[in-house]
Design a protein around this motif. Structure first.
Motif, PDB file in Angstrom:
ATOM      1  N   ARG A  80       5.800   0.050 -32.399  1.00 33.50           N
ATOM      2  CA  ARG A  80       6.168  -0.696 -31.194  1.00 33.50           C
ATOM      3  C   ARG A  80       5.748  -2.161 -31.244  1.00 33.50           C
ATOM      4  NH1 ARG A  80       3.936  -0.100 -25.200  1.00 33.50           N
ATOM      5  NH2 ARG A  80       5.518  -1.266 -24.095  1.00 33.50           N
ATOM      6  N   PRO A  81       4.503  -2.477 -31.664  1.00 31.71           N
ATOM      7  CA  PRO A  81       4.131  -3.897 -31.744  1.00 31.71           C
ATOM      8  C   PRO A  81       5.030  -4.687 -32.684  1.00 31.71           C
ATOM      9  CG  PRO A  81       2.180  -2.515 -31.851  1.00 31.71           C
ATOM     10  CD  PRO A  81       3.359  -1.596 -31.963  1.00 31.71           C
ATOM     11  N   PHE A  82       5.451  -4.082 -33.819  1.00 29.98           N
ATOM     12  CA  PHE A  82       6.344  -4.769 -34.744  1.00 29.98           C
ATOM     13  C   PHE A  82       7.655  -5.133 -34.059  1.00 29.98           C
ATOM     14  CE2 PHE A  82       3.649  -2.883 -38.043  1.00 29.98           C
ATOM     15  CZ  PHE A  82       3.540  -3.936 -38.936  1.00 29.98           C
ATOM     16  N   PHE A  83       8.198  -4.186 -33.289  1.00 32.20           N
ATOM     17  CA  PHE A  83       9.472  -4.437 -32.608  1.00 32.20           C
ATOM     18  C   PHE A  83       9.342  -5.546 -31.569  1.00 32.20           C
ATOM     19  CE2 PHE A  83      10.415   0.166 -33.711  1.00 32.20           C
ATOM     20  CZ  PHE A  83      11.295  -0.166 -34.729  1.00 32.20           C
ATOM     21  N   ILE A  84       8.225  -5.551 -30.836  1.00 37.96           N
ATOM     22  CA  ILE A  84       8.040  -6.586 -29.805  1.00 37.96           C
ATOM     23  C   ILE A  84       7.872  -7.960 -30.452  1.00 37.96           C
ATOM     24  CG2 ILE A  84       6.668  -7.344 -27.839  1.00 37.96           C
ATOM     25  CD1 ILE A  84       5.766  -4.444 -27.464  1.00 37.96           C
ATOM     26  N   VAL A  85       7.065  -8.026 -31.525  1.00 37.79           N
ATOM     27  CA  VAL A  85       6.890  -9.298 -32.230  1.00 37.79           C
ATOM     28  C   VAL A  85       8.220  -9.767 -32.804  1.00 37.79           C
ATOM     29  CG1 VAL A  85       5.853 -10.386 -34.263  1.00 37.79           C
ATOM     30  CG2 VAL A  85       4.451  -8.993 -32.759  1.00 37.79           C
ATOM     31  N   GLY A  86       9.025  -8.841 -33.321  1.00 42.80           N
ATOM     32  CA  GLY A  86      10.350  -9.197 -33.836  1.00 42.80           C
ATOM     33  C   GLY A  86      11.234  -9.787 -32.757  1.00 42.80           C
ATOM     34  N   GLU A  87      11.178  -9.209 -31.555  1.00 44.25           N
ATOM     35  CA  GLU A  87      11.970  -9.747 -30.443  1.00 44.25           C
ATOM     36  C   GLU A  87      11.481 -11.141 -30.053  1.00 44.25           C
ATOM     37  OE1 GLU A  87      13.302  -8.818 -25.825  1.00 44.25           O
ATOM     38  OE2 GLU A  87      11.639  -7.694 -26.716  1.00 44.25           O
ATOM     39  N   ILE A  88      10.156 -11.311 -30.004  1.00 41.43           N
ATOM     40  CA  ILE A  88       9.585 -12.614 -29.664  1.00 41.43           C
ATOM     41  C   ILE A  88      10.061 -13.669 -30.657  1.00 41.43           C
ATOM     42  CG2 ILE A  88       7.423 -13.938 -29.662  1.00 41.43           C
ATOM     43  CD1 ILE A  88       6.093 -11.441 -28.397  1.00 41.43           C
ATOM     44  N   GLU A  89      10.007 -13.330 -31.936  1.00 42.92           N
ATOM     45  CA  GLU A  89      10.419 -14.299 -32.955  1.00 42.92           C
ATOM     46  C   GLU A  89      11.899 -14.628 -32.834  1.00 42.92           C
ATOM     47  OE1 GLU A  89       9.016 -15.515 -37.301  1.00 42.92           O
ATOM     48  OE2 GLU A  89       9.069 -13.366 -36.917  1.00 42.92           O
ATOM     49  N   SER A  90      12.707 -13.623 -32.562  1.00 43.76           N
ATOM     50  CA  SER A  90      14.144 -13.857 -32.394  1.00 43.76           C
ATOM     51  C   SER A  90      14.419 -14.779 -31.209  1.00 43.76           C
ATOM     52  CB  SER A  90      14.860 -12.512 -32.194  1.00 43.76           C
ATOM     53  OG  SER A  90      16.227 -12.706 -31.951  1.00 43.76           O
ATOM     54  N   LEU A  91      13.722 -14.557 -30.097  1.00 43.61           N
ATOM     55  CA  LEU A  91      13.904 -15.393 -28.908  1.00 43.61           C
ATOM     56  C   LEU A  91      13.435 -16.825 -29.166  1.00 43.61           C
ATOM     57  CD1 LEU A  91      12.681 -12.809 -26.228  1.00 43.61           C
ATOM     58  CD2 LEU A  91      15.013 -13.713 -26.443  1.00 43.61           C
ATOM     59  N   LEU A  92      12.295 -16.968 -29.847  1.00 41.65           N
ATOM     60  CA  LEU A  92      11.792 -18.306 -30.181  1.00 41.65           C
ATOM     61  C   LEU A  92      12.795 -19.073 -31.036  1.00 41.65           C
ATOM     62  CD1 LEU A  92       8.029 -17.637 -31.009  1.00 41.65           C
ATOM     63  CD2 LEU A  92       8.891 -19.179 -29.236  1.00 41.65           C
ATOM     64  N   ARG A  93      13.342 -18.396 -32.027  1.00 40.16           N
ATOM     65  CA  ARG A  93      14.288 -19.057 -32.926  1.00 40.16           C
ATOM     66  C   ARG A  93      15.561 -19.465 -32.197  1.00 40.16           C
ATOM     67  NH1 ARG A  93      13.535 -15.280 -38.404  1.00 40.16           N
ATOM     68  NH2 ARG A  93      11.590 -16.277 -39.081  1.00 40.16           N
ATOM     69  N   ALA A 197       7.076 -11.661 -24.374  1.00 42.32           N
ATOM     70  CA  ALA A 197       8.503 -11.393 -24.617  1.00 42.32           C
ATOM     71  C   ALA A 197       9.290 -11.502 -23.312  1.00 42.32           C
ATOM     72  CB  ALA A 197       8.691 -10.016 -25.233  1.00 42.32           C
ATOM     73  N   LYS A 198       8.732 -10.989 -22.226  1.00 44.55           N
ATOM     74  CA  LYS A 198       9.382 -11.059 -20.915  1.00 44.55           C
ATOM     75  C   LYS A 198       9.511 -12.516 -20.460  1.00 44.55           C
ATOM     76  CE  LYS A 198       8.983  -9.214 -16.214  1.00 44.55           C
ATOM     77  NZ  LYS A 198       8.156  -8.371 -15.299  1.00 44.55           N
ATOM     78  N   LEU A 199       8.469 -13.293 -20.703  1.00 42.96           N
ATOM     79  CA  LEU A 199       8.485 -14.718 -20.351  1.00 42.96           C
ATOM     80  C   LEU A 199       9.608 -15.450 -21.089  1.00 42.96           C
ATOM     81  CD1 LEU A 199       6.798 -16.992 -18.857  1.00 42.96           C
ATOM     82  CD2 LEU A 199       5.657 -17.316 -21.032  1.00 42.96           C
ATOM     83  N   LEU A 200       9.721 -15.184 -22.380  1.00 47.63           N
ATOM     84  CA  LEU A 200      10.751 -15.840 -23.185  1.00 47.63           C
ATOM     85  C   LEU A 200      12.152 -15.426 -22.753  1.00 47.63           C
ATOM     86  CD1 LEU A 200       9.317 -15.769 -26.815  1.00 47.63           C
ATOM     87  CD2 LEU A 200       9.893 -17.797 -25.486  1.00 47.63           C
ATOM     88  N   ARG A 201      12.309 -14.145 -22.462  1.00 44.89           N
ATOM     89  CA  ARG A 201      13.636 -13.642 -22.035  1.00 44.89           C
ATOM     90  C   ARG A 201      14.122 -14.409 -20.800  1.00 44.89           C
ATOM     91  NH1 ARG A 201      11.671  -8.411 -21.438  1.00 44.89           N
ATOM     92  NH2 ARG A 201      11.118  -7.616 -23.471  1.00 44.89           N
ATOM     93  N   ALA A 202      13.193 -14.684 -19.892  1.00 49.64           N
ATOM     94  CA  ALA A 202      13.560 -15.372 -18.643  1.00 49.64           C
ATOM     95  C   ALA A 202      14.063 -16.782 -18.916  1.00 49.64           C
ATOM     96  CB  ALA A 202      12.355 -15.419 -17.710  1.00 49.64           C
ATOM     97  N   PHE A 203      13.579 -17.428 -19.974  1.00 44.24           N
ATOM     98  CA  PHE A 203      13.979 -18.804 -20.260  1.00 44.24           C
ATOM     99  C   PHE A 203      15.167 -18.886 -21.216  1.00 44.24           C
ATOM    100  CE2 PHE A 203      10.104 -19.718 -18.154  1.00 44.24           C
ATOM    101  CZ  PHE A 203      10.217 -21.013 -17.688  1.00 44.24           C
ATOM    102  N   VAL A 204      15.407 -17.792 -21.938  1.00 40.41           N
ATOM    103  CA  VAL A 204      16.567 -17.761 -22.832  1.00 40.41           C
ATOM    104  C   VAL A 204      17.815 -17.414 -22.059  1.00 40.41           C
ATOM    105  CG1 VAL A 204      17.615 -16.534 -24.776  1.00 40.41           C
ATOM    106  CG2 VAL A 204      15.251 -17.261 -24.914  1.00 40.41           C
TER     107      VAL A 204
END
Length: 205
Positions: A80-93, A197-204
């Motif tokens: 689960r942590p790998f998947f969340i970090v992957g989502e964070i990185e995707s959103l950042l990029r 991840a939730k924070l980033l989703r709101a801004f993307v």
């Protein structure tokens, strides 16, 4: 693991002179048994069909019962942590790629030779994201560029200091799980990842 799932196994007849224990009562010819010294992944095929695995301890006695549910729980906890970090990185990029040009991205790819600096956001790592956005970093030229990069994101309602602090924490947690720390990630760290991840989703969005 110390599985708790119900398991049905064949019960044989006690032979004369044997101690009446569960191990002696089991018909052992077809039981899925592994050894504690055996790598767990190599025992997975043995567990697959019956859905459970009996594990012998150092003294040869059956000591642990592992079920398919145990494997699922362990996998979820580790993956689960790998998947969340992957989502964070995707959103950042997505955010950075939309706001910054190739030359800006090349400027933070300082761990590569100039000819290998692609300027592609897909080639960045967490340290690079911080170099792009952290206005308090030691190198003055990168810090000044980071101020301009932050403005380019057009996030007026995002507290920058708080964002950078969370990003640093994500970087630390990512490094911990990337090095396969055998201890499960504490729930509070998973909560930190989920919140960011939730924070980033709101801004993307």
């Amino acid at each position: 693991g110390t599985g708790t799932g119900a398991v049905t196994v064949g019960i044989g007849s006690y032979q004369a002179g044997t101690t009446p224990t569960l191990e002696n009562a089991l018909e052992k010819d077809s039981l899925p048994v592994a050894d504690t010294r055996q790598e767990f992944c190599s025992a997975m095929p043995v567990l697959r069909e019956p859905g459970y695995l009996l594990v012998r301890g150092a003294e040869g006695c059956l000591s642990v019962l592992v079920t398919a549910a145990d494997v699922t729980d362990r996998f979820e906890g580790a993956a689960r942590p790998f998947f969340i970090v992957g989502e964070i990185e995707s959103l950042l990029r997505r955010c950075l790629g939309a706001a910054l040009d190739q030359e800006t991205i090349k400027a933070v790819q300082t761990n590569k030779k100039p000819e290998h600096r692609t300027g592609q956001v897909s080639d960045l790592m967490f340290g690079d994201y911080l170099r792009l956005l952290d206005g308090d970093q030691a190198k003055t030229s990168l810090a000044e560029a980071a101020d301009a990069n932050w403005e380019a994101l057009k996030w007026p309602n995002m507290p920058r200091e708080q964002f950078i602090g969370r990003l640093k924490r994500v970087k630390d947690i990512r490094n911990r799980i990337a090095h396969f720390d055998e201890k499960p990630l504490p729930s509070e760290m998973i909560d930190e990842l989920t919140t960011f991840a939730k924070l980033l989703r709101a801004f993307v969005a």
